[in-house]
Design an enzyme around this catalytic site. Structure first.
Site, mmCIF file in Angstrom:
data_model
loop_
_atom_site.group_PDB
_atom_site.id
_atom_site.type_symbol
_atom_site.label_atom_id
_atom_site.label_comp_id
_atom_site.label_asym_id
_atom_site.label_seq_id
_atom_site.Cartn_x
_atom_site.Cartn_y
_atom_site.Cartn_z
ATOM 1 N N THR A 1 0.764 -1.243 0.000
ATOM 2 C CA THR A 1 0.000 0.000 0.000
ATOM 3 C C THR A 1 0.794 1.291 0.000
ATOM 4 O O THR A 1 0.200 2.345 0.121
ATOM 5 C CB THR A 1 -0.902 0.048 1.242
ATOM 6 O OG1 THR A 1 -0.110 0.076 2.393
ATOM 7 C CG2 THR A 1 -1.824 -1.122 1.303
ATOM 8 N N GLU B 1 -4.033 11.681 3.426
ATOM 9 C CA GLU B 1 -4.391 12.950 2.807
ATOM 10 C C GLU B 1 -5.571 13.597 3.535
ATOM 11 O O GLU B 1 -6.661 13.027 3.583
ATOM 12 C CB GLU B 1 -4.702 12.751 1.327
ATOM 13 C CG GLU B 1 -3.429 12.499 0.523
ATOM 14 C CD GLU B 1 -3.687 12.108 -0.916
ATOM 15 O OE1 GLU B 1 -2.745 12.252 -1.720
ATOM 16 O OE2 GLU B 1 -4.791 11.658 -1.236
#
Lengths: 399, 399
Positions: free
Chosen positions: B187, B271
């Site tokens: 990931t 984010e």
């Protein structure tokens, strides 16, 4: 097809009536609606595949398919899901109270709920409002369509007439969507009413085919609700049967069109949405892969935010297809078009005028066309962009 | 463990060096980094399961496991993914140029890239910067950790010393995450360096075990990247072997801790993230279901937005568990705790002080504890909340 409010009132099929009132569960907005057939109707349903099923889902599912349904009552604001034993009892009281007022059996009444999960249904407010609700019934769909909305901005109704062998019948569709919209059953509340005469044995097939092409191909946020249902009621009041193969085909086509129209309306009106996204995936070796890949793109937060930003960042489309098991060999031979402009083909990026594509992305509908060149299966899926407004709506839902 | 910058400089294991420079691909920020072992090292890797694999992933995967790796070079800003034949060639040139400057074979150099997909790698800028990059090498991890960041806000480094039978060894971990963070392999980019002596045959097992417990249990947005890799290098420079069963257990435990620390750092720095979410799922009949259910919650936009809004809308947790195939029978007997407060048990909501739970949710770490009371398997997953900032970052990434 006559789209809903703003254009014209949506007339219901013969001997159907609709109503909506405020029961006091929500402060001002209508929050309780009913669809009534004056005569017993053939009915079918499709329901959420979520293992966490709301009380009305368990109840309505247990009654369908059936040949003598009289009404569907629906409340908004409280989902009656994860509410335990008392949720089951409250749901039954909602059906029972409706049956008493209409003068029919309780098992002729279907129920649905939408709203916050895990809070008790304020059943007293609802049962006290049922007489007024039924008293106010009329022949247009809008009062019901308004009463079932939660974070939707516009009610979704559509009506069409179909010329069959023996005469003309009407089909009306009503839906509610907005959040928790994701393939896996019907993804929202949907209602299809018709005055055609339809044998009970085939009603469920008509509904299943239409929902597979429509509600099961949309996603707002990848979330599958505990309360999704789609209902179909045919009361035969037109006296016109759907019996020949030709009639069946005509009826199915019209029902599909209505279902797809409603599905697109739901996607376009997704929480915070500013654009409708349509993905057409062609050339797949299997229907399963075509569906998975098309739906994966309308679920992808990175694709959805790029489209929201009118940003031709098509690499995210490739990445998502790869994540959703589209094999490397197909990715290496596929063609990808954004708003009609080819951007990737035969394993390499194509030279594009970035500014031109950016201008094309300003449209309120964005179309992604993919050809995997690997077979004959196709699938279309719809979704919406992901905006700050989605976050705002869902950060403050309960509060 | 000594967490990274702000606290202390992160010292690399013996005979490892790191560097980072700006090659001109990005305007100002460092965008090219390297990790060097002065002597050939045993190395292993785990790579994205995405069918769309970037050129450096294809290349590095083809070389591992290996016994004589000298360096890993990594660029940020351009992912060299979906770049066709020229992408493969550019990646090879990056490795070749590094090998020439270091004076070793090309197949002793691993590569990784992160950034925008589908744009050509500016290879001339990169190869021209390699001599300076190698010239500036030093014994701390930070210059490399900074050079591999994209939308990450903070570099992620950690170092620990482990007392083995024959002496002390050091392990250093470095990672980069932020968007496209989702279970399915690693990931993100992760690097584990150690000066322990480790047989090549077991290096891959150490890495796989550590990544399964850490990087494969985090999600920022459900998106799986085309560029994910985690690398492990052991150069034996300490002279201390990991050979007994006790040493292996000690080493694995330390490596797991480092990997989990980095995974949490990535989730916390997702984010737009303002909160770290930790899901502890217990009592599952299978490990597979435990992992799926725990990861499903940290992926759910509705759970993530509710937590962002500090909104105790726990019904969304139930809905998501049901959507992720937790059977109805287990949902009906499970216990759900939010920040330690039981909110749902034995099929019914518990009476809670909403205001108190709302206050508890103001913490910058939110813990969801679930006990399905249906078996002995457990899993922990980490993620972050979903904020308007995530939408902002990803609407404007390419532009």
């Amino acid at each position: 097809m006559t789209p809903g409010p703003g254009v014209a009132r949506t007339l219901l099929p013969k001997k159907f009536q609709a109503s909506g009132v405020n029961s006091g569960v929500r402060r001002y907005r209508p929050d309780l609606g009913i669809l009534i057939s004056e005569i017993p109707a053939v009915a079918a349903g499709v329901f959420t595949l979520n293992e966490c099923r709301a009380a009305p889902v368990l109840y309505s599912k247990s009654l369908l398919p059936a040949g003598d349904i009289r009404a569907i009552i629906t409340n908004s604001g409280q989902a009656n899901s994860a509410t335990g034993r008392s949720g089951i009892e409250n749901n039954f009281r909602m059906a029972q109270s409706t049956a008493q007022t209409l003068g029919c059996r309780t098992d002729q009444i279907l129920t649905a709920s939408t709203g916050v999960i895990g809070i008790p249904l304020e059943i007293e407010k609802i049962t006290q409002s049922i007489p007024e609700l039924i008293d106010r019934r009329g022949v247009t769909a809008e009062p019901f369509a308004l009463a079932i909305l939660t974070t939707d901005l516009v009610p979704k109704t559509v009506s069409t007439e179909v010329q069959l062998e023996k005469g003309v019948i009407r089909i009306t569709g009503i839906a509610k969507g907005s959040g928790m919209i994701h393939p896996n059953m019907a993804t929202m509340l949907g209602y299809f009413l018709t005055d055609a005469e339809i044998p009970q044995a085939i009603a469920a097939d008509f509904l299943r085919t239409a929902t597979d092409l429509s509600f099961n191909q949309i996603s707002v946020d990848g979330e599958s609700s505990t309360n999704d249902c789609a209902f179909f009621m045919a009361n035969g009041a037109s006296g016109i049967p759907v019996h020949s193969d030709a009639d069946c085909a005509l009826f199915q086509t019209a029902l599909n069109e209505i279902a797809i129209f409603l599905a697109q309306s739901i996607a376009r009106d997704g929480e915070g949405a500013t654009k409708l996204i349509e993905v057409n995936l062609h050339g797949s070796p299997s229907l399963e892969l075509a569906k998975k890949a098309a739906r994966g793109l309308v679920m992808s937060p990175l694709v959805k935010t790029a489209i929201h930003g009118e940003d031709p960042n098509w690499g995210r489309i490739l990445a998502r297809l790869g994540a959703d098991s589209v094999p490397t060999t197909l990715l290496d031979q596929m063609t990808l078009r954004l708003q009609g402009t080819p951007v990737f083909s035969a394993g390499s990026p194509l030279p594009i005028d970035l500014e031109q594509v950016r201008r094309q992305l300003k449209a309120d509908q964005v179309v992604i066309d993919i050809d995997l060149h690997g077979g004959n299966h196709s699938s279309t899926a719809w979704g919406c962009d992901l905006s700050k407004k989605y976050v705002e709506i869902n950060s403050e839902y309960l509060t």
